[in-house]
Design a protein around this motif. Structure first.
Motif, PDB file in Angstrom:
ATOM      1  N   ASP A  18      39.647  52.305  62.921  1.00 49.60           N
ATOM      2  CA  ASP A  18      40.654  51.413  63.499  1.00 49.60           C
ATOM      3  C   ASP A  18      42.018  52.077  63.505  1.00 49.60           C
ATOM      4  O   ASP A  18      42.355  52.886  62.631  1.00 49.60           O
ATOM      5  CB  ASP A  18      40.749  50.104  62.709  1.00 49.60           C
ATOM      6  N   SER A  19      42.796  51.674  64.480  1.00 52.66           N
ATOM      7  CA  SER A  19      44.167  52.169  64.558  1.00 52.66           C
ATOM      8  C   SER A  19      44.902  51.856  63.275  1.00 52.66           C
ATOM      9  O   SER A  19      44.860  50.742  62.762  1.00 52.66           O
ATOM     10  CB  SER A  19      44.894  51.527  65.741  1.00 52.66           C
ATOM     11  N   GLY A  20      45.605  52.860  62.739  1.00 52.13           N
ATOM     12  CA  GLY A  20      46.349  52.644  61.503  1.00 52.13           C
ATOM     13  C   GLY A  20      45.559  53.007  60.273  1.00 52.13           C
ATOM     14  O   GLY A  20      46.075  52.950  59.169  1.00 52.13           O
ATOM     15  N   GLY A  21      44.283  53.382  60.412  1.00 52.60           N
ATOM     16  CA  GLY A  21      43.448  53.633  59.245  1.00 52.60           C
ATOM     17  C   GLY A  21      43.857  54.852  58.470  1.00 52.60           C
ATOM     18  O   GLY A  21      43.450  55.012  57.325  1.00 52.60           O
ATOM     19  N   LYS A  22      44.638  55.769  59.053  1.00 53.35           N
ATOM     20  CA  LYS A  22      45.039  56.990  58.354  1.00 53.35           C
ATOM     21  C   LYS A  22      46.465  56.921  57.815  1.00 53.35           C
ATOM     22  O   LYS A  22      46.994  57.904  57.341  1.00 53.35           O
ATOM     23  CB  LYS A  22      44.900  58.183  59.304  1.00 53.35           C
ATOM     24  N   LEU A  23      47.099  55.772  57.876  1.00 51.28           N
ATOM     25  CA  LEU A  23      48.453  55.650  57.362  1.00 51.28           C
ATOM     26  C   LEU A  23      48.431  55.664  55.838  1.00 51.28           C
ATOM     27  O   LEU A  23      47.447  55.287  55.201  1.00 51.28           O
ATOM     28  CB  LEU A  23      49.102  54.376  57.874  1.00 51.28           C
ATOM     29  N   SER A  24      49.546  56.058  55.236  1.00 51.10           N
ATOM     30  CA  SER A  24      49.631  56.079  53.777  1.00 51.10           C
ATOM     31  C   SER A  24      51.042  55.712  53.367  1.00 51.10           C
ATOM     32  O   SER A  24      51.959  55.618  54.185  1.00 51.10           O
ATOM     33  CB  SER A  24      49.257  57.474  53.252  1.00 51.10           C
ATOM     34  N   GLY A  25      51.226  55.525  52.057  1.00 52.84           N
ATOM     35  CA  GLY A  25      52.541  55.223  51.539  1.00 52.84           C
ATOM     36  C   GLY A  25      53.075  53.894  52.026  1.00 52.84           C
ATOM     37  O   GLY A  25      52.370  52.894  52.095  1.00 52.84           O
ATOM     38  N   THR A  67      56.505  38.842  55.770  1.00 56.68           N
ATOM     39  CA  THR A  67      55.902  39.103  57.080  1.00 56.68           C
ATOM     40  C   THR A  67      56.172  40.537  57.473  1.00 56.68           C
ATOM     41  O   THR A  67      57.130  41.167  57.027  1.00 56.68           O
ATOM     42  CB  THR A  67      56.522  38.175  58.143  1.00 56.68           C
ATOM     43  N   VAL A  68      55.323  41.041  58.339  1.00 54.69           N
ATOM     44  CA  VAL A  68      55.471  42.438  58.734  1.00 54.69           C
ATOM     45  C   VAL A  68      56.809  42.687  59.398  1.00 54.69           C
ATOM     46  O   VAL A  68      57.397  43.739  59.263  1.00 54.69           O
ATOM     47  CB  VAL A  68      54.318  42.852  59.668  1.00 54.69           C
ATOM     48  N   PHE A  69      57.303  41.666  60.076  1.00 51.89           N
ATOM     49  CA  PHE A  69      58.563  41.870  60.788  1.00 51.89           C
ATOM     50  C   PHE A  69      59.768  41.808  59.855  1.00 51.89           C
ATOM     51  O   PHE A  69      60.873  42.133  60.233  1.00 51.89           O
ATOM     52  CB  PHE A  69      58.707  40.818  61.891  1.00 51.89           C
ATOM     53  N   ALA A  70      59.565  41.374  58.607  1.00 52.17           N
ATOM     54  CA  ALA A  70      60.682  41.246  57.687  1.00 52.17           C
ATOM     55  C   ALA A  70      60.983  42.553  56.985  1.00 52.17           C
ATOM     56  O   ALA A  70      61.971  42.678  56.298  1.00 52.17           O
ATOM     57  CB  ALA A  70      60.403  40.164  56.647  1.00 52.17           C
ATOM     58  N   GLU A  71      60.126  43.538  57.063  1.00 48.24           N
ATOM     59  CA  GLU A  71      60.349  44.810  56.399  1.00 48.24           C
ATOM     60  C   GLU A  71      61.381  45.638  57.160  1.00 48.24           C
ATOM     61  O   GLU A  71      61.494  45.524  58.379  1.00 48.24           O
ATOM     62  CB  GLU A  71      59.031  45.580  56.324  1.00 48.24           C
ATOM     63  N   PRO A  72      62.125  46.514  56.471  1.00 49.08           N
ATOM     64  CA  PRO A  72      63.007  47.438  57.186  1.00 49.08           C
ATOM     65  C   PRO A  72      62.174  48.353  58.075  1.00 49.08           C
ATOM     66  O   PRO A  72      61.003  48.605  57.808  1.00 49.08           O
ATOM     67  CB  PRO A  72      63.693  48.232  56.059  1.00 49.08           C
ATOM     68  N   GLY A  85      52.814  50.575  62.885  1.00 50.17           N
ATOM     69  CA  GLY A  85      51.637  50.301  62.072  1.00 50.17           C
ATOM     70  C   GLY A  85      50.867  49.070  62.457  1.00 50.17           C
ATOM     71  O   GLY A  85      49.872  48.737  61.815  1.00 50.17           O
ATOM     72  N   LEU A  86      51.300  48.374  63.472  1.00 53.69           N
ATOM     73  CA  LEU A  86      50.568  47.178  63.910  1.00 53.69           C
ATOM     74  C   LEU A  86      49.291  47.576  64.642  1.00 53.69           C
ATOM     75  O   LEU A  86      49.257  48.584  65.350  1.00 53.69           O
ATOM     76  CB  LEU A  86      51.434  46.334  64.842  1.00 53.69           C
ATOM     77  N   ARG A  87      48.286  46.781  64.486  1.00 55.51           N
ATOM     78  CA  ARG A  87      47.059  46.965  65.263  1.00 55.51           C
ATOM     79  C   ARG A  87      47.276  46.289  66.621  1.00 55.51           C
ATOM     80  O   ARG A  87      47.026  45.105  66.785  1.00 55.51           O
ATOM     81  CB  ARG A  87      45.868  46.350  64.527  1.00 55.51           C
ATOM     82  N   ALA A  88      47.744  47.082  67.563  1.00 57.01           N
ATOM     83  CA  ALA A  88      48.103  46.560  68.884  1.00 57.01           C
ATOM     84  C   ALA A  88      47.197  47.180  69.936  1.00 57.01           C
ATOM     85  O   ALA A  88      46.803  48.351  69.838  1.00 57.01           O
ATOM     86  CB  ALA A  88      49.566  46.868  69.202  1.00 57.01           C
ATOM     87  N   PHE A  89      46.892  46.394  70.953  1.00 60.54           N
ATOM     88  CA  PHE A  89      46.010  46.842  72.029  1.00 60.54           C
ATOM     89  C   PHE A  89      46.456  46.168  73.312  1.00 60.54           C
ATOM     90  O   PHE A  89      46.898  45.018  73.302  1.00 60.54           O
ATOM     91  CB  PHE A  89      44.555  46.470  71.714  1.00 60.54           C
ATOM     92  N   ALA A  90      46.335  46.897  74.425  1.00 58.25           N
ATOM     93  CA  ALA A  90      46.675  46.348  75.742  1.00 58.25           C
ATOM     94  C   ALA A  90      45.427  46.358  76.614  1.00 58.25           C
ATOM     95  O   ALA A  90      44.715  47.360  76.673  1.00 58.25           O
ATOM     96  CB  ALA A  90      47.787  47.158  76.404  1.00 58.25           C
ATOM     97  N   ALA A  91      45.164  45.246  77.285  1.00 60.91           N
ATOM     98  CA  ALA A  91      43.993  45.106  78.150  1.00 60.91           C
ATOM     99  C   ALA A  91      44.451  44.850  79.575  1.00 60.91           C
ATOM    100  O   ALA A  91      45.291  43.978  79.818  1.00 60.91           O
ATOM    101  CB  ALA A  91      43.098  43.967  77.665  1.00 60.91           C
ATOM    102  N   ALA A 105      40.015  42.846  65.581  1.00 57.88           N
ATOM    103  CA  ALA A 105      40.852  43.398  64.521  1.00 57.88           C
ATOM    104  C   ALA A 105      42.204  43.802  65.101  1.00 57.88           C
ATOM    105  O   ALA A 105      42.522  44.977  65.248  1.00 57.88           O
ATOM    106  CB  ALA A 105      40.158  44.595  63.880  1.00 57.88           C
ATOM    107  N   LEU A 106      43.008  42.801  65.445  1.00 59.65           N
ATOM    108  CA  LEU A 106      44.278  43.021  66.124  1.00 59.65           C
ATOM    109  C   LEU A 106      45.362  42.140  65.525  1.00 59.65           C
ATOM    110  O   LEU A 106      45.102  41.019  65.091  1.00 59.65           O
ATOM    111  CB  LEU A 106      44.144  42.703  67.621  1.00 59.65           C
ATOM    112  N   ASP A 107      46.582  42.677  65.535  1.00 55.50           N
ATOM    113  CA  ASP A 107      47.767  41.891  65.224  1.00 55.50           C
ATOM    114  C   ASP A 107      48.502  41.482  66.498  1.00 55.50           C
ATOM    115  O   ASP A 107      49.193  40.471  66.519  1.00 55.50           O
ATOM    116  CB  ASP A 107      48.720  42.699  64.334  1.00 55.50           C
TER     117      ASP A 107
END
Length: 779
Positions: A145-152, A173-178, A438-444, A489-491
Motif C-alpha cells: 500500500d501507498s505509504g508502507g515504506k514511510l518511517s519516523g 487528526t492528520v490535518f492537525a500535525e505540522p 503520507g495520506l492514502r490517496a487515489f484518483a479514479a 484502504a484510502l483516506d
C-alpha cells in the motif's frame, strides 16, 4: 461548385469522384437514421441517451420504449434539415469560426499535547497492529500500500490517520500535525502488462434448462436462439415459467411487446387477451426497464399509467398495483419541495397535507439510490467539525484553487469540484500533495485516457501516481486494495469525470469507503450525463448538501473559448489563426462520409501533422447513412482494408471495446486465434472470447459522443448529417466539440439547427430520487 465549400485551409481538393449536385431531400435518409440498440452489451446503445425524455416516451416513438428507441444513442434523429450552411455565423455556417478558408495545518493541534508519552505508546501499539494486518494483507495480495515504506514522523502521522479508519481515537487528526518535511511517497507497485481476458461472464444456465426453454420457444414460434438468454433471465424452471407466463419473454433484451404478444397468442390461443393480468405486469416491468435505459431511476405514476395505456393495457392502474403486489417494482411518495415554496406551518389544528409525487421504480435502482444517499450522509457527517487551520498540512505547498480545494477536503467528508479540462490541474495537485503528506490517496477517472492525462500532470505513470479507473478500483484490478473490513484502504478518494457516475457505480464507490475517509467528486457539469440510470453529480450539485468549489481556470486557446461559450448556450465566432477550427459544409450524408474520410486520411495529417490514428470521428448515432457503422466502413476501406476474417475485424483495425454496458475503451486489433480476438486497449492486452466479439466490439474510427466522453484526441472530426437534427442538444455539442485538443473539423449539414440546439436544447430531464433523499438525510 455551387452550394459547397471545401476546407482550403487544410488543403482539401475537389475530387473528381466527390459526390456533388445531390440535393438532400427531407426524409431521404432513414428516419431511424440516428439509430438503435443492437444489444445490451453495447456501450452507447444501453442508456446512452442524453437524457431520457419523459415517461410519455417510454414505449413510444419518442422514448425509451420504441422499436428503435430502446437504447438509442442520444435520441433518434429524423431526416430533416439537410443541406450546407452558407453564410451562417460561427460553426453554424460556412462563414463561421475558421471558415473554409482556414481562419477559421493544523486545526486545534493541542489535542493530546499534554500527554505525549501516552500518545507515543498508543502510536507504537497502533503501528504494531497495523504491521500485523499489513503482513496478512501482503500474504494474500502481494502489492504494498501507498505509504508502507514511510518511517519516523511520517510513519507516526500515517498510523494516526489509519487509526481513524479503524474506529480508534487518534492522538490528533492528520490535518492537525505540522507540515512534515517533504518526502518522496512510496510508489504504487507497477504491474507488468499481462493479457487480460474479458470480464468473466457468469456460468450459463444448465443445459436441460436451456433445452426446456428451447422447446417452449419453438412451440410459440419464437427464435430458438433466444433460449440461453431466456434461461439466464428466468433461472431454474425457466421453461415452466415461460409456458405459464409467455410475456416473461420481455425480460430478454431486444424483445418488443408486439413480439411477446404474438408468442403469447401462439401458446395460449383463445385464452390470450390484452386484459390478461400477466401481460399488464410484464408491460409495467418492461416500461420501467426501458426508462432505466433512458436514464430514469423511477417514473411518475401518471406517466407510467399513460405509457401502459399506449401499450393497449385496458386497466393501467390495476397493472401497476399487480406489479407492486408481486414485488416486481416499488412505489415511493416523495414530498414536493419546490424552491421558494413556503414551509408547511404547524397550526396545532389539522395536519396540513403536503404535496407529494408518487414514483414507481425497479428495486435494483431504488435500493442503489437509497444506499448512495445513506453513504453520502455518512461521509458528510463523519469528519470533525472543528475550524481553524485545518488542511494546512496538505495545502502548505499548494496555491490558488488547489489550496482552496485542499482546505475544503480537509474539513469535510464530501466536496464537489467543477471545471473544464484545464481545471483538472487542481485535483491533480491535491492528489500529489496528499500522497506526499503520507495520506492514502487515489484518483479514479472514467477512462484509461483520463488516467493518462491526469498522471502526466503529476509527472509519471498512472499506477505510480495513484491513478486508475473507476471500474478498475471497484474490481480490485487497480488501486490500493481493501482493508480487513473490506473497505478501500484510502483516506482520500478523488473521482474525476464525476458526471459519468450512474447510481449503481456511485453507490458501490461510496459503500466501499471507510468511515472518516474523504471523497472529492470533480467534473464538468456541461458534458453528457452517465450512460446508466441516474444523474448523480447533477443531483448533488442541486441538493447543496456539501461544499462546492468552482475552478476559475479557463480552457485555453480558440477551442477552449468555443467550448466555454457552448456551455452557456452561445455558439460564438472565435479567431483560429492556427487552423484550430475548420467548418466543412456538406449537402447530404454521402458527401459527409466522403469529406470525413478525406479529412482523417489526408487533409488533417498533411496540414497539421496529426496522423490518422490520433484523430477521432464523432457522430450522433450508430445507424443512418452517416452513422458510426457507415463511417467506420468507409474509414476501414481507406485506412486498413482487409477481408475481416474474424467477425469483420483485421489486425490494425481501430476498435471500441465495451467490457460492460455504458463503458467504452478504444483500442486496436492485434490478432485473432482460437482464444478469441486479441486487442490492445490503452496499452493493455485484452482477449475477447469469440462468442462475445459481436456483442462487445465495434470498429472505432468513428464513435458516438457517449462513447468518446472522458477521453480526448489531438484532432476530432464531428459529423453532423442532416438526419441528426433531433439528436442535437447543448450537452451533446459541448461533449463532442470538447474531445479535440489541437484541432476540430465540423462536417456541417444541419444548417441553423446547430446554433439553435446550443441555445435552446438543454439536457433532457431524468426522473431520479437522489435530491429528495439527500435533503431528507440533511434535515
Amino acid at each position: 461548385m455551387e452550394g459547397r465549400e471545401t476546407a482550403d485551409g487544410l488543403g482539401m481538393a475537389e475530387d473528381a469522384d466527390s459526390p456533388g449536385g445531390a440535393e438532400a431531400a427531407e426524409g431521404a435518409e432513414d428516419p431511424g437514421g440516428v439509430e438503435t440498440a443492437e444489444g445490451a452489451a453495447d456501450a452507447e446503445d444501453v442508456g446512452a441517451t442524453d437524457g431520457p425524455g419523459t415517461a410519455e416516451g417510454a414505449g413510444t416513438a419518442e422514448g425509451a420504449g420504441t422499436a428503435e428507441g430502446a437504447g438509442t444513442a442520444e435520441g433518434a434523429g429524423t431526416a430533416e434539415g439537410a443541406g450546407a450552411a452558407e453564410g451562417a455565423a460561427g460553426p453554424g455556417g460556412a462563414e463561421g469560426v475558421g471558415a473554409a478558408d482556414g481562419e477559421g495545518g493544523g486545526s486545534d493541534g493541542g489535542a493530546g499535547s499534554g500527554a505525549l508519552s501516552e500518545a507515543e505508546a498508543e502510536l507504537a501499539a497502533q503501528r504494531a497492529e497495523r504491521e500485523r494486518i499489513e503482513r496478512r494483507k501482503a500474504e494474500k495480495r502481494g502489492p504494498i500500500d501507498s505509504g508502507g515504506k514511510l518511517s519516523g514522523k511520517a510513519a507516526d502521522l500515517l498510523a494516526a490517520v489509519r487509526a481513524v479508519e479503524s474506529g480508534e481515537k487518534p492522538v490528533a487528526t492528520v490535518f492537525a500535525e505540522p507540515a512534515p518535511a517533504p518526502r518522496r511517497p512510496a510508489p504504487e507497485p507497477v504491474r507488468g502488462p499481462r493479457p487480460a481476458p474479458a470480464p468473466a461472464v457468469p456460468s450459463g444456465p444448465a443445459p436441460q434448462t436451456v433445452d426446456a426453454v428451447r422447446r417452449v420457444l419453438a412451440e410459440g414460434g419464437a427464435p430458438e436462439a433466444l433460449a440461453p438468454q431466456v434461461a439466464a433471465a428466468l433461472g431454474e424452471g425457466a421453461g415452466t415459467a415461460l409456458r405459464e407466463d409467455p410475456w416473461q419473454l420481455l425480460r430478454v433484451g431486444g424483445v418488443r411487446p408486439e413480439q411477446a404478444d404474438g408468442f403469447a397468442r401462439a401458446l395460449l390461443g383463445a385464452a390470450c387477451g390484452p386484459d390478461d393480468e400477466r401481460r399488464g405486469r410484464a408491460m409495467t416491468v418492461w416500461l420501467l426497464e426501458q426508462a432505466a435505459v433512458a436514464g430514469h431511476t423511477a417514473l411518475d405514476l401518471p406517466a407510467l399509467t399513460a405509457a401502459l395505456g399506449r401499450q393497449a393495457v385496458p386497466d393501467p392502474d390495476a397493472a401497476v398495483q399487480g406489479t407492486l403486489a408481486e414485488g416486481e417494482a416499488l412505489v415511493f411518495q416523495d414530498a414536493l419541495e419546490e424552491p421558494g415554496t413556503p414551509a408547511v406551518q404547524d397550526t396545532g389544528e389539522e395536519e396540513q397535507e403536503r404535496p407529494v409525487r408518487v414514483l414507481v421504480g425497479l428495486e435494483r435502482y431504488a435500493l442503489a439510490e437509497e444506499s448512495l444517499a445513506d453513504g453520502l450522509a455518512r461521509l458528510v457527517n463523519s469528519p470533525a467539525k472543528e475550524a481553524g487551520q485545518v488542511g494546512e498540512t496538505v495545502a502548505a505547498g499548494l496555491s490558488g484553487g488547489a489550496a482552496e480545494l485542499a482546505r475544503a477536503v480537509a474539513g469535510h467528508g464530501l466536496v464537489l469540484h467543477t471545471g473544464g479540462e484545464a481545471a483538472r490541474a487542481e485535483p491533480a495537485a491535491l492528489l500529489g500533495a496528499a500522497r506526499a503528506a503520507g495520506l492514502r490517496a487515489f484518483a479514479a477517472c472514467h477512462t484509461p485516457d483520463g488516467c493518462r492525462r491526469l498522471a502526466e500532470r503529476l509527472g509519471g505513470e498512472p499506477a505510480e501516481q495513484g491513478v486508475g479507473t473507476v471500474a478498475g478500483l471497484l474490481s480490485g484490478a487497480e488501486g490500493p486494495g481493501r482493508d480487513a473490513d473490506g473497505a478501500l484502504a484510502l483516506d482520500l478518494l478523488i473521482v474525476l469525470d464525476a458526471p459519468q457516475l450512474d447510481v449503481e457505480s456511485a453507490a458501490m464507490l461510496v459503500e466501499s469507503l471507510p468511515d472518516r475517509a474523504r471523497l472529492m467528486l470533480s467534473g464538468d457539469p456541461g458534458v453528457l450525463w452517465s450512460a446508466g440510470p441516474g444523474r448523480v453529480f447533477a443531483d448533488l450539485l442541486a441538493a447543496r448538501v456539501c461544499p462546492q468549489t468552482a475552478s476559475r481556470v479557463p480552457d485555453p486557446g480558440p477551442l477552449g473559448e468555443l467550448v466555454s461559450g457552448i456551455g452557456i448556450g452561445e455558439l460564438n465566432q472565435v479567431e483560429a489563426p492556427g487552423k484550430e477550427l475548420v467548418i466543412v459544409p456538406v449537402r447530404d450524408a454521402a458527401e459527409a462520409v466522403h469529406r470525413t474520410v478525406q479529412l482523417v486520411a489526408d487533409s488533417v495529417p498533411r496540414a497539421l501533422g496529426v496522423p490518422a490514428d490520433q484523430t477521432v470521428v464523432i457522430t450522433p448515432g450508430h445507424g443512418g447513412a452517416a452513422g458510426t457503422r457507415a463511417l467506420n466502413s468507409a474509414l476501414k476501406e481507406r485506412l486498413n482494408p482487409g477481408p475481416g476474417r474474424f467477425g469483420g475485424f483485421d489486425p490494425g483495425d481501430r476498435i471500441a471495446y465495451s467490457p460492460a454496458p455504458g463503458r467504452t475503451v478504444p483500442g486496436v486489433v492485434v490478432k485473432a486465434d482460437a482464444d478469441g480476438l486479441h486487442l490492445s486497449c490503452a496499452g493493455a492486452p485484452v482477449v475477447v472470447p469469440r462468442e462475445r466479439v459481436e456483442g462487445s466490439v465495434r470498429h472505432g474510427w468513428a464513435l458516438t459522443a457517449h462513447q468518446a466522453v472522458g477521453a480526448r484526441w489531438p484532432a476530432a472530426v464531428v459529423v453532423l448529417p442532416g438526419d441528426a437534427v433531433q439528436a442535437l442538444s447543448r450537452p451533446w455539442v459541448y461533449t463532442a466539440f470538447g474531445r479535440a485538443e489541437r484541432h476540430l473539423s465540423v462536417v456541417h449539414g444541419v444548417e441553423q439547427a446547430l446554433p439553435k440546439a446550443v441555445a435552446e436544447t438543454p439536457a433532457k430531464p431524468r426522473t431520479t430520487r437522489l435530491q429528495t433523499l439527500l435533503r431528507t438525510q440533511d434535515a
